[in-house]
Design a protein around this motif. Sequence first.
Motif, short mmCIF file in Angstrom:
data_model
loop_
_atom_site.label_atom_id
_atom_site.label_comp_id
_atom_site.label_asym_id
_atom_site.label_seq_id
_atom_site.Cartn_x
_atom_site.Cartn_y
_atom_site.Cartn_z
N ASN A 7 -6.52 21.46 12.66
CA ASN A 7 -6.04 22.51 12.16
C ASN A 7 -6.60 24.66 12.92
OD1 ASN A 7 -3.30 21.61 11.60
ND2 ASN A 7 -4.64 19.98 10.85
N LEU A 8 -5.68 24.82 12.84
CA LEU A 8 -6.56 26.40 12.68
C LEU A 8 -6.26 27.59 11.88
CD1 LEU A 8 -8.18 28.50 13.70
CD2 LEU A 8 -6.87 28.90 15.64
N ILE A 9 -6.35 27.66 10.95
CA ILE A 9 -5.53 28.93 9.90
C ILE A 9 -5.58 29.72 10.34
CG2 ILE A 9 -5.11 29.48 7.60
CD1 ILE A 9 -6.11 26.26 7.31
N ILE A 10 -5.33 31.78 9.88
CA ILE A 10 -5.66 32.19 10.48
C ILE A 10 -5.14 33.70 9.21
CG2 ILE A 10 -5.11 34.74 12.25
CD1 ILE A 10 -3.93 32.45 14.32
N MET A 11 -5.77 33.92 8.84
CA MET A 11 -6.19 34.57 7.21
C MET A 11 -5.58 35.87 8.16
SD MET A 11 -9.02 33.58 4.88
CE MET A 11 -7.68 34.32 3.37
N VAL A 12 -3.75 36.36 7.11
CA VAL A 12 -3.33 36.99 7.32
C VAL A 12 -2.83 38.37 6.21
CG1 VAL A 12 -2.69 36.41 9.88
CG2 VAL A 12 -1.24 36.09 7.77
#
Length: 144
Positions: A7-12
């Motif tokens: 799982n990859l999370i991109i903080m936005v």
Amino acid sequence: MNSYARNLIIMVKEPRIGRVKSRLAKGVGVVNAWAFYRKTLSDVARRLVVDGRWRVSLGVSPNGAQNKPKIWPIHCRCIVQGSGNLGTRMARLMNAFPKGPVILVGADIPGIQASHIFYAFKLLGRCDAVFGPASDGGYWMIGL
């Protein structure tokens, strides 16, 4: 690499003028800082979501922004960052997944490539944690 999902999370942050890239805005103005953020967010998210070796989620701020799908450049799971300092919000995002490798990156890393993410996941097969070191002493990626 173990059998758990990657799982990859991109903080936005919600891309609103005056709410993103405040330090950059001091030098280039709020509209230019906002335009940089929107372009970088779009480029990074689109570049990383097409790779089928992991699942991408957006870790969104502020609360409520997850309910505005039209503002995000990709269609994927949105997880609320919630309140607290950066470390608390990062831990909350990473704990939103079942056991397995999770990598977290910011949306404003223009040079990030899928190869960086794949290499980090590969290292997580042998290590408990990985970091993408930044030249200023910080980091641009963390994986656990």
